[in-house]
Design an enzyme around this catalytic site. Structure first.
Site, mmCIF file in Angstrom:
data_model
loop_
_atom_site.group_PDB
_atom_site.id
_atom_site.type_symbol
_atom_site.label_atom_id
_atom_site.label_comp_id
_atom_site.label_asym_id
_atom_site.label_seq_id
_atom_site.Cartn_x
_atom_site.Cartn_y
_atom_site.Cartn_z
ATOM 1 N N THR A 12 -54.143 21.862 -44.212
ATOM 2 C CA THR A 12 -54.014 23.136 -44.936
ATOM 3 C C THR A 12 -54.484 22.996 -46.367
ATOM 4 O O THR A 12 -54.996 23.951 -46.958
ATOM 5 C CB THR A 12 -52.536 23.595 -44.890
ATOM 6 O OG1 THR A 12 -52.216 23.860 -43.532
ATOM 7 C CG2 THR A 12 -52.298 24.835 -45.726
ATOM 8 N N SER A 62 -54.299 18.686 -38.797
ATOM 9 C CA SER A 62 -53.633 17.424 -38.411
ATOM 10 C C SER A 62 -52.780 17.546 -37.156
ATOM 11 O O SER A 62 -52.355 16.541 -36.598
ATOM 12 C CB SER A 62 -52.807 16.854 -39.563
ATOM 13 O OG SER A 62 -51.529 17.452 -39.637
ATOM 14 N N THR A 95 -49.944 18.665 -43.115
ATOM 15 C CA THR A 95 -48.522 18.311 -43.172
ATOM 16 C C THR A 95 -47.924 18.052 -41.779
ATOM 17 O O THR A 95 -46.921 17.352 -41.665
ATOM 18 C CB THR A 95 -47.697 19.449 -43.824
ATOM 19 O OG1 THR A 95 -47.883 20.648 -43.078
ATOM 20 C CG2 THR A 95 -48.107 19.666 -45.263
ATOM 21 N N ASP A 96 -48.546 18.620 -40.735
ATOM 22 C CA ASP A 96 -47.901 18.595 -39.413
ATOM 23 C C ASP A 96 -47.648 17.189 -38.877
ATOM 24 O O ASP A 96 -46.591 16.922 -38.308
ATOM 25 C CB ASP A 96 -48.739 19.377 -38.389
ATOM 26 C CG ASP A 96 -48.635 20.881 -38.601
ATOM 27 O OD1 ASP A 96 -47.814 21.317 -39.433
ATOM 28 O OD2 ASP A 96 -49.381 21.627 -37.944
#
Ligand code: ASP
Length: 353
Positions: A12, A62, A95-96
């Site tokens: 992101t 990710s 971030t995932d």
């Protein structure tokens, strides 16, 4: 002259949407690293006389992270960390799955030192994962501030090992995990607490970042480290299939049998509470272990870590005295299988708390 290298992988932080008001329906991994760095006000002053290099390693969301990219990332990290003028690395990342990559890289750098790929002090240089919860086109993108904070942390003489810097907090690779699907302050370090805060470019350390970095364990001893390093360098390596299965109400353990039938090579059970398993799941786990498939237990609780001591035939997933969270445990099992530390039959002995 000292140098910082930014390795970009997407996420992101490099996301783009049609409208600056849109913080949900955007495409991750769109904006090139050069443009991201240009968005950071005052970056030159922050860097002082430190040079900056950037490399676009990938451009992915990710959630789609795969082993090929992990391999490439590990190799790019060791390539740069081996150079004396390189002070450390920033890795932009979604971030995932950031917590999975953080654990993977921390383990790979420990291994690189044990395998003689890096000198110990090179493997301890700071590697800072930088991310964002709003795309770079958003009205209030958190990416530029997070990138600036990542650079501040890298330039701090106490920084060491794999760290994640987001929303003004510094997390250790062993503790960081995503706890929020939308809010900007999306990560937690659980009971351990954050390592530091970044305030106006200054890093206020609460704990010693070097405390756990480079500690010895089974994986980071010479022979397994060599085996793992060889596997990670080889594009042809078949990465073992290790699955996370959740113990929950109404569970009859069928999913373990189905995975076994399909060829699973290891299972991590995300147990309820203190890593407890439904009795039928436990039975199914024992059947798998008897067939030589390693099974570890962890807790599906979002905070805290399971406490060893309760009786179960299924060993806890333990590394360096701590019970790993399920996604960490899965990565750890993959690496131990690749390294040959975990011949299936020895699974119990290697992990019992
Ligand atoms: N799906 C995005 C990613 O992980 C989410 C993010 O970066 O915040 O790449």
């Amino acid at each position: 002259m000292k140098k910082i290298v930014v390795l970009a992988t997407g996420g992101t932080i490099a996301g783009a949407s049609a409208s600056a008001a849109d913080g949900v329906a955007y495409r991750a991994g769109e904006v090139p690293v050069g443009a991201l760095l240009e968005q950071v006000p005052g970056l030159q002053q922050l860097l002082g006389d430190c040079a900056l290099a950037a490399e676009q390693v990938a451009q992915v969301n990710s959630k789609d992270m795969d082993y090929a990219l992990w391999q490439r990332l590990a190799l790019r990290c060791t390539h740069w960390l081996a150079q004396d003028d390189v002070q450390g690395l920033v890795i932009t990342h979604g971030t995932d799955t950031l917590e999975e990559t953080a654990w993977f890289l921390q383990r790979m750098l420990d291994v690189a030192a044990s395998a003689g790929v890096l000198r110990a002090e090179q493997a301890r240089k700071p590697v800072v994962l930088s991310s964002a919860m709003r795309p770079s086109t958003a009205r209030l993108s958190d990416g530029p501030q997070n990138l600036a904070d990542a650079v501040s942390v890298l330039l701090d003489s106490r920084a060491s090992g794999v760290l994640a810097v987001a929303a003004g907090h510094v997390h250790a690779a062993c503790d960081v995990h995503k706890v929020q699907p939308y809010r900007v302050d999306a990560f937690s370090s659980g009971d351990a607490g954050v390592l530091a805060h970044v305030e106006e470019g200054a890093v206020r350390w609460l704990r010693d970042p070097a405390a756990r970095v480079g500690e010895a364990d089974d994986l980071a001893t010479a022979a397994p480290a060599q085996a793992l390093w060889t596997a990670v360098q080889d594009e042809e390596t078949q990465w073992p299939w290790v699955e996370i299965l959740v113990s929950h109400a109404g569970n009859d353990g069928r999913s373990l049998g189905a995975c076994r039938q399909a060829g699973v090579q290891g299972v991590v059970l995300a147990g309820s509470g203190n890593a407890t398993l439904h009795e039928q799941v436990e039975q199914a786990a024992c059947a798998l272990m008897q067939q030589g498939v390693p099974v570890w237990r962890s807790s599906r609780c979002l905070e805290g870590r399971a406490v060893p001591g309760a009786e179960s035939p299924v060993p806890l997933a333990v590394c360096r005295g701590q019970v790993l969270r399920p996604v960490q445990a899965r990565t750890e099992m993959v690496l131990q299988l690749l390294a040959g530390v975990l011949p299936a039959e020895a699974a119990t002995a290697k992990t019992s708390a």
